[in-house]
Write a protein that holds these residues in place. Structure first.
Motif, PDB file in Angstrom:
ATOM      1  N   ALA A   1       0.896  -1.236   0.115  1.00 37.89           N
ATOM      2  CA  ALA A   1      -0.073   0.069   0.049  1.00 37.89           C
ATOM      3  C   ALA A   1       0.746   1.370   0.094  1.00 37.89           C
ATOM      4  CB  ALA A   1      -0.845  -0.033   1.245  1.00 37.89           C
ATOM      5  N   SER A   2       2.240   1.216   0.275  1.00 39.32           N
ATOM      6  CA  SER A   2       2.883   2.276   0.428  1.00 39.32           C
ATOM      7  C   SER A   2       3.052   3.148  -0.970  1.00 39.32           C
ATOM      8  CB  SER A   2       4.211   1.997   0.537  1.00 39.32           C
ATOM      9  OG  SER A   2       4.936   1.154   0.069  1.00 39.32           O
ATOM     10  N   GLN A   3       2.647   2.542  -2.099  1.00 39.60           N
ATOM     11  CA  GLN A   3       2.879   2.888  -3.376  1.00 39.60           C
ATOM     12  C   GLN A   3       1.531   4.052  -3.594  1.00 39.60           C
ATOM     13  OE1 GLN A   3       1.557   0.433  -6.618  1.00 39.60           O
ATOM     14  NE2 GLN A   3       0.846  -1.126  -5.084  1.00 39.60           N
ATOM     15  N   TYR A   4       0.368   3.777  -2.710  1.00 37.35           N
ATOM     16  CA  TYR A   4      -0.686   4.799  -2.583  1.00 37.35           C
ATOM     17  C   TYR A   4      -0.613   5.894  -1.324  1.00 37.35           C
ATOM     18  CZ  TYR A   4      -2.407   0.940  -5.450  1.00 37.35           C
ATOM     19  OH  TYR A   4      -2.601   0.161  -6.563  1.00 37.35           O
ATOM     20  N   GLY A   5       0.706   6.166  -0.842  1.00 37.48           N
ATOM     21  CA  GLY A   5       1.093   6.896   0.075  1.00 37.48           C
ATOM     22  C   GLY A   5       0.922   6.527   1.564  1.00 37.48           C
ATOM     23  N   PHE A   6       1.178   7.530   2.387  1.00 34.37           N
ATOM     24  CA  PHE A   6       1.556   7.421   3.810  1.00 34.37           C
ATOM     25  C   PHE A   6       0.300   6.564   4.511  1.00 34.37           C
ATOM     26  CE2 PHE A   6       1.670   8.514   8.132  1.00 34.37           C
ATOM     27  CZ  PHE A   6       2.898   7.929   8.723  1.00 34.37           C
ATOM     28  N   LEU A   7      -0.998   7.467   4.405  1.00 36.37           N
ATOM     29  CA  LEU A   7      -1.948   6.969   5.148  1.00 36.37           C
ATOM     30  C   LEU A   7      -2.585   5.423   4.620  1.00 36.37           C
ATOM     31  CD1 LEU A   7      -4.154  10.254   5.015  1.00 36.37           C
ATOM     32  CD2 LEU A   7      -2.994   8.995   7.058  1.00 36.37           C
ATOM     33  N   ALA A   8      -2.366   5.070   3.406  1.00 37.45           N
ATOM     34  CA  ALA A   8      -2.731   3.921   3.064  1.00 37.45           C
ATOM     35  C   ALA A   8      -1.867   2.902   3.428  1.00 37.45           C
ATOM     36  CB  ALA A   8      -2.692   3.621   1.275  1.00 37.45           C
ATOM     37  N   ALA A   9      -0.451   3.267   3.591  1.00 39.08           N
ATOM     38  CA  ALA A   9       0.623   2.257   3.822  1.00 39.08           C
ATOM     39  C   ALA A   9       0.395   1.943   5.507  1.00 39.08           C
ATOM     40  CB  ALA A   9       1.691   2.725   3.726  1.00 39.08           C
ATOM     41  N   LEU A  10      -0.143   2.846   6.062  1.00 38.73           N
ATOM     42  CA  LEU A  10      -0.473   2.646   7.370  1.00 38.73           C
ATOM     43  C   LEU A  10      -1.796   2.021   8.015  1.00 38.73           C
ATOM     44  CD1 LEU A  10       1.277   3.127  10.427  1.00 38.73           C
ATOM     45  CD2 LEU A  10       0.254   5.331  10.573  1.00 38.73           C
ATOM     46  N   LEU A  11      -2.634   2.497   7.310  1.00 41.32           N
ATOM     47  CA  LEU A  11      -4.325   2.271   7.798  1.00 41.32           C
ATOM     48  C   LEU A  11      -4.321   0.954   7.261  1.00 41.32           C
ATOM     49  CD1 LEU A  11      -6.121   5.589   7.142  1.00 41.32           C
ATOM     50  CD2 LEU A  11      -5.476   4.502   9.286  1.00 41.32           C
ATOM     51  N   LEU A  12      -3.856   0.265   5.946  1.00 44.54           N
ATOM     52  CA  LEU A  12      -4.251  -0.829   5.664  1.00 44.54           C
ATOM     53  C   LEU A  12      -3.955  -2.179   6.515  1.00 44.54           C
ATOM     54  CD1 LEU A  12      -5.706  -2.661   3.341  1.00 44.54           C
ATOM     55  CD2 LEU A  12      -3.506  -2.755   2.051  1.00 44.54           C
ATOM     56  N   PRO A  13      -2.811  -2.111   6.870  1.00 46.86           N
ATOM     57  CA  PRO A  13      -2.405  -3.062   8.022  1.00 46.86           C
ATOM     58  C   PRO A  13      -2.948  -3.027   9.297  1.00 46.86           C
ATOM     59  CG  PRO A  13      -0.527  -1.805   7.725  1.00 46.86           C
ATOM     60  CD  PRO A  13      -1.668  -1.284   6.630  1.00 46.86           C
ATOM     61  N   LEU A  14      -3.359  -1.738   9.763  1.00 45.35           N
ATOM     62  CA  LEU A  14      -4.142  -1.882  10.824  1.00 45.35           C
ATOM     63  C   LEU A  14      -5.539  -2.339  10.830  1.00 45.35           C
ATOM     64  CD1 LEU A  14      -2.966   1.770  12.168  1.00 45.35           C
ATOM     65  CD2 LEU A  14      -2.023  -0.482  12.923  1.00 45.35           C
ATOM     66  N   LEU A  15      -6.144  -2.056   9.512  1.00 42.78           N
ATOM     67  CA  LEU A  15      -7.518  -2.421   9.420  1.00 42.78           C
ATOM     68  C   LEU A  15      -7.656  -3.823   9.323  1.00 42.78           C
ATOM     69  CD1 LEU A  15      -8.921   0.340   6.970  1.00 42.78           C
ATOM     70  CD2 LEU A  15      -9.435  -0.019   9.248  1.00 42.78           C
ATOM     71  N   VAL A  16      -6.766  -4.330   8.605  1.00 40.99           N
ATOM     72  CA  VAL A  16      -6.788  -5.873   8.095  1.00 40.99           C
ATOM     73  C   VAL A  16      -6.400  -6.886   9.438  1.00 40.99           C
ATOM     74  CG1 VAL A  16      -5.902  -7.790   7.047  1.00 40.99           C
ATOM     75  CG2 VAL A  16      -6.354  -5.826   5.776  1.00 40.99           C
ATOM     76  N   CYS A  17      -5.129  -6.392   9.993  1.00 44.53           N
ATOM     77  CA  CYS A  17      -4.797  -6.962  11.355  1.00 44.53           C
ATOM     78  C   CYS A  17      -5.617  -6.777  12.481  1.00 44.53           C
ATOM     79  CB  CYS A  17      -3.274  -6.512  11.597  1.00 44.53           C
ATOM     80  SG  CYS A  17      -2.136  -6.899  10.255  1.00 44.53           S
ATOM     81  N   GLY A  18      -6.163  -5.658  12.723  1.00 41.79           N
ATOM     82  CA  GLY A  18      -7.202  -5.375  13.695  1.00 41.79           C
ATOM     83  C   GLY A  18      -8.493  -6.062  13.592  1.00 41.79           C
ATOM     84  N   ALA A  19      -8.893  -6.356  12.102  1.00 40.33           N
ATOM     85  CA  ALA A  19      -9.919  -7.347  12.145  1.00 40.33           C
ATOM     86  C   ALA A  19      -9.638  -8.616  12.365  1.00 40.33           C
ATOM     87  CB  ALA A  19     -10.423  -7.390  10.538  1.00 40.33           C
ATOM     88  N   ILE A  20      -8.563  -9.278  12.276  1.00 42.67           N
ATOM     89  CA  ILE A  20      -8.183 -10.488  12.642  1.00 42.67           C
ATOM     90  C   ILE A  20      -8.012 -10.619  14.203  1.00 42.67           C
ATOM     91  CG2 ILE A  20      -6.106 -12.377  12.719  1.00 42.67           C
ATOM     92  CD1 ILE A  20      -5.493 -11.218   9.907  1.00 42.67           C
ATOM     93  N   GLY A  21      -7.673  -9.559  14.831  1.00 40.29           N
ATOM     94  CA  GLY A  21      -7.706  -9.745  16.176  1.00 40.29           C
ATOM     95  C   GLY A  21      -9.181  -9.469  16.711  1.00 40.29           C
ATOM     96  N   LEU A  22      -9.906  -8.824  16.084  1.00 39.20           N
ATOM     97  CA  LEU A  22     -11.508  -8.907  16.424  1.00 39.20           C
ATOM     98  C   LEU A  22     -12.011 -10.258  16.035  1.00 39.20           C
ATOM     99  CD1 LEU A  22     -14.042  -7.301  17.109  1.00 39.20           C
ATOM    100  CD2 LEU A  22     -14.205  -6.555  14.651  1.00 39.20           C
ATOM    101  N   LEU A  23     -11.824 -10.754  15.090  1.00 35.56           N
ATOM    102  CA  LEU A  23     -12.167 -12.167  14.936  1.00 35.56           C
ATOM    103  C   LEU A  23     -11.821 -13.342  16.063  1.00 35.56           C
ATOM    104  CD1 LEU A  23     -13.759 -14.376  13.220  1.00 35.56           C
ATOM    105  CD2 LEU A  23     -11.449 -14.409  12.001  1.00 35.56           C
TER     106      LEU A  23
END
Length: 349
Positions: free
Chosen positions: A114-136
């Motif tokens: 996601a870093s090719q799409y900018g700083f926020l994308a590179a930081l938010l995508l792993p947080l969303l996906v990994c946070g969803a795994i933790g939520l599961l």
């Protein structure tokens, strides 16, 4: 006429004075003093070991006690520290999270892609996906009443499988663009100390405040002490478990993103066995595996101790890095035995 002689009755002997069975005033202070010492050893004993190892190594190896070496040790420890922070809160509640190693690696790959799409994308995508795994994990454990070991083992395999699917079985490595703001997050420094170190310290400071100064932190200890008792007290047991597993996933994903920014790529082979290192650091730091007791500062000292051991093995040069696992396992056995002894001492006092 017979005279009757007066009979003199001897007085009954006075009863012997009873010995007082009440404890002496000093006994209570002695017992409370022992309890305080026992609790201090359980919480901060690892700090004494860490200081002893550092001082001894500084005299034996001149290159150990240098600023550059300290920077290297702390930057390597910062990623494990972020993961171990979430693991601490999970273990305090009496749970376990075996998925953090795979989630760490997955977070790095997602951040690099996601870093090719900018700083926020590179930081938010792993947080969303990994946070969803933790939520599961949290939902299955808290709402589904499933064993944490089984649930997190399943998500460990699932996260690693998703990682391999995204990278064509590891054949594709995503790179972080040179000069990007996201790359600077992992490679930049303040006063010579890398950004990951400062981020880890801020997170540990916030974690310490949450654990010791908030009702949420006290709920973690209550749930770990006795989940049934916490439920009878009206505490939100299920919600608390969901939150700590979600937090563990978020922190593992953040650590993976920071590692990808540091390496400028999403390496697929990282994170193998990281869950065991995190658990070792937490337990060595004084947190009980059965839950109900632990500290954030102890986990930090445990992480640093493992990092110093690895660095000392590198300083020796003739030993393979695999010996770190041997030494870490030895430390873990000693600490678990010491915890049982200290817990027994606390009950006796």
């Amino acid at each position: 006429m017979n005279e009757t002689k007066p009979v003199t009755v001897a007085p009954a002997p006075a009863p012997a004075p009873r010995k007082s069975t009440a404890p002496r005033p000093s006994d209570g202070s002695e017992q409370s003093g022992r309890r305080r010492v026992t609790e201090l050893l359980q919480r901060q004993g690892v700090l004494a070991v860490l200081l002893t190892v550092v001082i001894a190594a500084s005299f034996i190896y001149p290159t150990f006690a240098t600023l550059d070496n300290a920077r290297g040790v702390t930057i390597q420890a910062s990623f494990l520290a972020v993961v171990a922070l979430g693991m601490t809160m999970v273990i305090i509640t009496g749970g376990i999270d075996l998925s953090v190693g795979s989630v760490f690696a997955l977070g790095g790959v997602l951040a690099a892609w996601a870093s090719q799409y900018g700083f926020l994308a590179a930081l938010l995508l792993p947080l969303l996906v990994c946070g969803a795994i933790g939520l599961l994990n949290g939902l299955l454990i808290a709402r589904g009443n499933m064993a944490p070991f089984i649930v997190t083992l399943a998500t460990l395999l699932g996260a690693r499988g998703l990682l391999l699917a995204l990278t064509d079985e590891g054949a594709t490595t995503y790179l972080v663009p040179k000069g990007s703001a996201f790359g600077d997050l992992g490679q930049g420094s303040v006063w010579g100390f890398g950004h990951p170190i400062l981020i880890a310290l801020v997170l540990f400071g916030a974690g310490g405040v949450v654990l010791q100064r908030t009702s949420f932190g006290q709920t973690l200890f209550a749930v770990g002490g006795s989940s049934d008792a916490a439920t009878l007290m009206g505490l939100p047991v299920a919600r608390t478990k969901i939150l700590v597993y979600t937090l563990s996933g978020l922190l593992a994903g953040l650590a993976g993103a920071l590692n990808a920014a540091r390496l400028s790529s999403g390496v697929t082979i990282v994170g193998v066995g990281m869950e065991l290192d995190a658990i070792s650091a937490v337990v060595i730091g004084g947190t009980l595996l059965i839950g109900g007791a632990g500290s954030i500062s102890g986990t930090l000292w445990g992480v640093l101790l493992l990092a110093v051991i690895q660095n000392l093995i590198n300083q020796i040069g003739s030993l393979n890095s695999s010996y770190q696992s041997v030494v870490s396992g030895g430390f873990l056995i000693v600490v678990v035995v010491a915890q049982r002894y200290l817990a027994r001492s606390r009950r006796s006092t």
